[in-house]
Design a protein around this motif. Sequence first.
Motif, PDB file in Angstrom:
ATOM      1  N   GLY A 127       0.789  -1.225   0.000  1.00 11.53           N
ATOM      2  CA  GLY A 127       0.000   0.000   0.000  1.00 11.53           C
ATOM      3  C   GLY A 127       0.821   1.274   0.000  1.00 11.53           C
ATOM      4  N   SER A 128       2.100   1.192  -0.316  1.00 13.98           N
ATOM      5  CA  SER A 128       2.970   2.358  -0.200  1.00 13.98           C
ATOM      6  C   SER A 128       3.591   2.763  -1.526  1.00 13.98           C
ATOM      7  CB  SER A 128       4.099   2.060   0.798  1.00 13.98           C
ATOM      8  OG  SER A 128       5.029   3.119   0.807  1.00 13.98           O
ATOM      9  N   ARG A 129       3.692   4.074  -1.718  1.00 13.03           N
ATOM     10  CA  ARG A 129       4.386   4.628  -2.884  1.00 13.03           C
ATOM     11  C   ARG A 129       5.776   5.136  -2.496  1.00 13.03           C
ATOM     12  NH1 ARG A 129      -0.583   6.830  -2.810  1.00 13.03           N
ATOM     13  NH2 ARG A 129       0.238   8.863  -2.218  1.00 13.03           N
ATOM     14  N   ALA A 130       6.177   4.938  -1.241  1.00 11.01           N
ATOM     15  CA  ALA A 130       7.474   5.412  -0.751  1.00 11.01           C
ATOM     16  C   ALA A 130       8.622   4.698  -1.457  1.00 11.01           C
ATOM     17  CB  ALA A 130       7.574   5.163   0.755  1.00 11.01           C
ATOM     18  N   THR A 131       9.777   5.336  -1.473  1.00  9.29           N
ATOM     19  CA  THR A 131      10.993   4.682  -1.942  1.00  9.29           C
ATOM     20  C   THR A 131      11.352   3.604  -0.931  1.00  9.29           C
ATOM     21  OG1 THR A 131      11.766   6.716  -2.985  1.00  9.29           O
ATOM     22  CG2 THR A 131      13.420   5.017  -2.539  1.00  9.29           C
ATOM     23  N   LYS A 132      11.564   2.396  -1.416  1.00 12.28           N
ATOM     24  CA  LYS A 132      11.837   1.252  -0.552  1.00 12.28           C
ATOM     25  C   LYS A 132      13.303   0.867  -0.690  1.00 12.28           C
ATOM     26  CE  LYS A 132       7.134  -0.083  -1.600  1.00 12.28           C
ATOM     27  NZ  LYS A 132       6.878   1.083  -2.438  1.00 12.28           N
ATOM     28  N   ILE A 133      14.021   0.874   0.435  1.00  9.42           N
ATOM     29  CA  ILE A 133      15.447   0.591   0.409  1.00  9.42           C
ATOM     30  C   ILE A 133      15.743  -0.607   1.295  1.00  9.42           C
ATOM     31  CG2 ILE A 133      17.750   1.482   0.919  1.00  9.42           C
ATOM     32  CD1 ILE A 133      16.696   4.270   0.263  1.00  9.42           C
ATOM     33  N   GLY A 134      16.401  -1.593   0.717  1.00 11.85           N
ATOM     34  CA  GLY A 134      16.832  -2.763   1.464  1.00 11.85           C
ATOM     35  C   GLY A 134      18.287  -2.608   1.863  1.00 11.85           C
ATOM     36  N   VAL A 135      18.612  -2.946   3.095  1.00 14.96           N
ATOM     37  CA  VAL A 135      19.986  -2.872   3.588  1.00 14.96           C
ATOM     38  C   VAL A 135      20.393  -4.227   4.137  1.00 14.96           C
ATOM     39  CG1 VAL A 135      19.896  -0.393   4.090  1.00 14.96           C
ATOM     40  CG2 VAL A 135      19.228  -2.015   5.855  1.00 14.96           C
ATOM     41  N   GLY A 136      21.665  -4.571   3.942  1.00  8.22           N
ATOM     42  CA  GLY A 136      22.122  -5.856   4.451  1.00  8.22           C
ATOM     43  C   GLY A 136      23.618  -6.042   4.289  1.00  8.22           C
TER      44      GLY A 136
END
Length: 184
Positions: A141-150
């Motif tokens: 439900g989100s239009r935000a920029t999605k950033i994965g970190v690892g």
Amino acid sequence: MKKEEIRRRVKAQKALLSDNERKEAAKSVFAVLENSVAFLLADRILMYHSLPDELSTIEFIDRWHDRKHFFLPRVNGVNLEVLPYDRSQLKYGAFHIEEPVGDNVEDIDNIEMIVVPAVAYDRNGNRVGRGKGYYDRLLAGSRATKIGVGYDFQLVNDIDTEPHDIGVDIVITQSHVITVRHRK
């Protein structure tokens, strides 16, 4: 690669890390994140409160919380709610993760950037979570920029996906920054 196999391999690799390796990896990854355009432009950011086997978010949140509006997730049944971060208003909730307390639930539409935890990511932005689907439901439900970190070893070649899986737009590890083009 099958998700259960990925979870097993990544768990084994995390167990081999020293405290210093964990700390240096978090420092490296979050230095890249804080200099990214996505972070610099965002004011309302959903973070995760890290578990011991995840890249620690604590120092990063502490460094930036007076300049950015941070939010943390809270488990509510099978979904995640988003609440403002306040160090003095945290308690252990589901899965022994520190979560915000209160009734000030934020609409996911107001969040500009989401730092998404995962067990692993691939170069297409696909992710393997812990298997409960909390973030897939929230991210859908989100239009935000999605950033994965690892960690570097959390970047795998290829992840088998299902229709409900929601990926990320950017993946950051100690040695890689991958921007995913044309996400569905």
